[in-house]
Design an enzyme around this catalytic site. Structure first.
Site, PDB file in Angstrom:
ATOM      1  CG  HIS A  98      -2.006   1.012   1.158  1.00  0.00           C
ATOM      2  ND1 HIS A  98      -2.971   1.003   0.175  1.00  0.00           N
ATOM      3  CD2 HIS A  98      -2.275   2.082   1.939  1.00  0.00           C
ATOM      4  CE1 HIS A  98      -3.789   2.028   0.371  1.00  0.00           C
ATOM      5  NE2 HIS A  98      -3.387   2.702   1.431  1.00  0.00           N
ATOM      6  CG  PHE A 123       5.865  15.755  -4.392  1.00  0.00           C
ATOM      7  CD1 PHE A 123       4.536  15.362  -4.408  1.00  0.00           C
ATOM      8  CD2 PHE A 123       6.829  14.827  -4.017  1.00  0.00           C
ATOM      9  CE1 PHE A 123       4.174  14.071  -4.055  1.00  0.00           C
ATOM     10  CE2 PHE A 123       6.473  13.531  -3.656  1.00  0.00           C
ATOM     11  CZ  PHE A 123       5.142  13.154  -3.678  1.00  0.00           C
ATOM     12  NE  ARG A 137      14.525  12.159   5.317  1.00  0.00           N
ATOM     13  CZ  ARG A 137      15.224  11.360   6.123  1.00  0.00           C
ATOM     14  NH1 ARG A 137      14.809  11.119   7.359  1.00  0.00           N
ATOM     15  NH2 ARG A 137      16.346  10.808   5.700  1.00  0.00           N
TER      16      ARG A 137
HETATM   17  N1  INI Z   1      -2.170   8.263   3.346  1.00  0.00           N
HETATM   18  C1  INI Z   1      -1.077   8.977   3.680  1.00  0.00           C
HETATM   19  O1  INI Z   1      -1.070  10.206   3.500  1.00  0.00           O
HETATM   20  N2  INI Z   1      -0.010   8.359   4.228  1.00  0.00           N
HETATM   21  C2  INI Z   1       0.026   7.015   4.449  1.00  0.00           C
HETATM   22  O2  INI Z   1       1.055   6.493   4.966  1.00  0.00           O
HETATM   23  C3  INI Z   1      -1.096   6.234   4.070  1.00  0.00           C
HETATM   24  N3  INI Z   1      -1.100   4.793   4.304  1.00  0.00           N
HETATM   25  O3  INI Z   1      -0.060   4.249   4.647  1.00  0.00           O
HETATM   26  O4  INI Z   1      -2.122   4.170   4.128  1.00  0.00           O
HETATM   27  C4  INI Z   1      -2.222   6.904   3.525  1.00  0.00           C
HETATM   28  N4  INI Z   1      -3.336   6.232   3.177  1.00  0.00           N
HETATM   29  C5  INI Z   1      -4.608   6.883   2.948  1.00  0.00           C
HETATM   30  C6  INI Z   1      -4.780   7.360   1.517  1.00  0.00           C
HETATM   31  O5  INI Z   1      -3.928   8.457   1.247  1.00  0.00           O
HETATM   32  C7  INI Z   1      -6.214   7.815   1.255  1.00  0.00           C
HETATM   33  O6  INI Z   1      -6.526   8.914   2.076  1.00  0.00           O
HETATM   34  C8  INI Z   1      -7.246   6.711   1.513  1.00  0.00           C
HETATM   35  O7  INI Z   1      -6.907   5.543   0.766  1.00  0.00           O
HETATM   36  C9  INI Z   1      -8.653   7.180   1.072  1.00  0.00           C
HETATM   37  O8  INI Z   1      -8.711   7.437  -0.328  1.00  0.00           O
END
Ligand code: INI
Length: 167
Positions: A98, A123, A137
């Protein structure tokens, strides 16, 4: 000349300065891993103010996660009124694939929106193995990526102003 280099007298340079005059900047911040993204946001706001942008010319929009950054960036860029956008997020590697999906979608999506709309989008999404790397960071030992990203946005906005107009 940066770094003391000298070019031929006939070379035209566009510097993309960090001093902001009449720039409006939109910041998009992800709530996922907010303990980190709040620090990135704080660094970004500080940097934008240091470049000379008053608070009235800065807008912050929150999205659920890094995956939604390109969607909000597209909406804001197409809505107009922004000289540059800043996308902030934090993706921390988990046990599954993921991580790669979210990180790749965010990076490629943001770049695609910037190229498609002509609005520069900096970005500022951390892609790290663990929280310690993120903290370092986000205002820790390795600086603040939010601040660096905000400066990049200002430089790009200024560069786009300096470059000759599109045909
Ligand atoms: N979103 C993040 O910003 N960082 C992450 O580490 C992350 N993980 O690991 O799952 C993450 N997931 C959520 C994703 O960005 C969406 O908000 C979600 O899938 C709904 O569309």
């Amino acid at each position: 000349m940066p770094g003391g280099y000298t070019w031929g007298a006939m070379v035209t340079e566009f510097q993309g300065s960090r001093e902001a005059e009449n720039l409006r900047v939109g910041v998009i911040a992800s709530r996922f891993n907010e303990f980190i993204t709040a620090r990135l946001l704080s660094g970004a706001l500080e940097a934008l103010r240091a470049c000379g942008i008053p608070d009235k010319d800065i807008v912050v929009a929150w999205v659920p996660g890094a995956l939604e950054l390109p969607q909000a960036a597209s909406r804001m860029a197409k809505g107009g009124g922004w000289d540059a956008l800043v996308a902030l997020g934090c993706v921390i590697r988990g046990e599954t694939y993921h991580f790669n999906v979210v990180a790749d979608c965010a990076a490629q999506g943001i770049n695609a929106v910037a190229r498609e709309t002509g609005v520069p989008i900096a970005f500022g999404v951390l892609t790290v193995d663990n929280a310690e790397q993120a903290v370092a960071r986000a205002g820790g030992a390795l600086g603040n990526r939010g601040a660096d990203t905000a400066e990049a946005a200002v430089q790009m906005a200024n560069l786009f102003r300096e470059l000759p107009p599109l045909p």
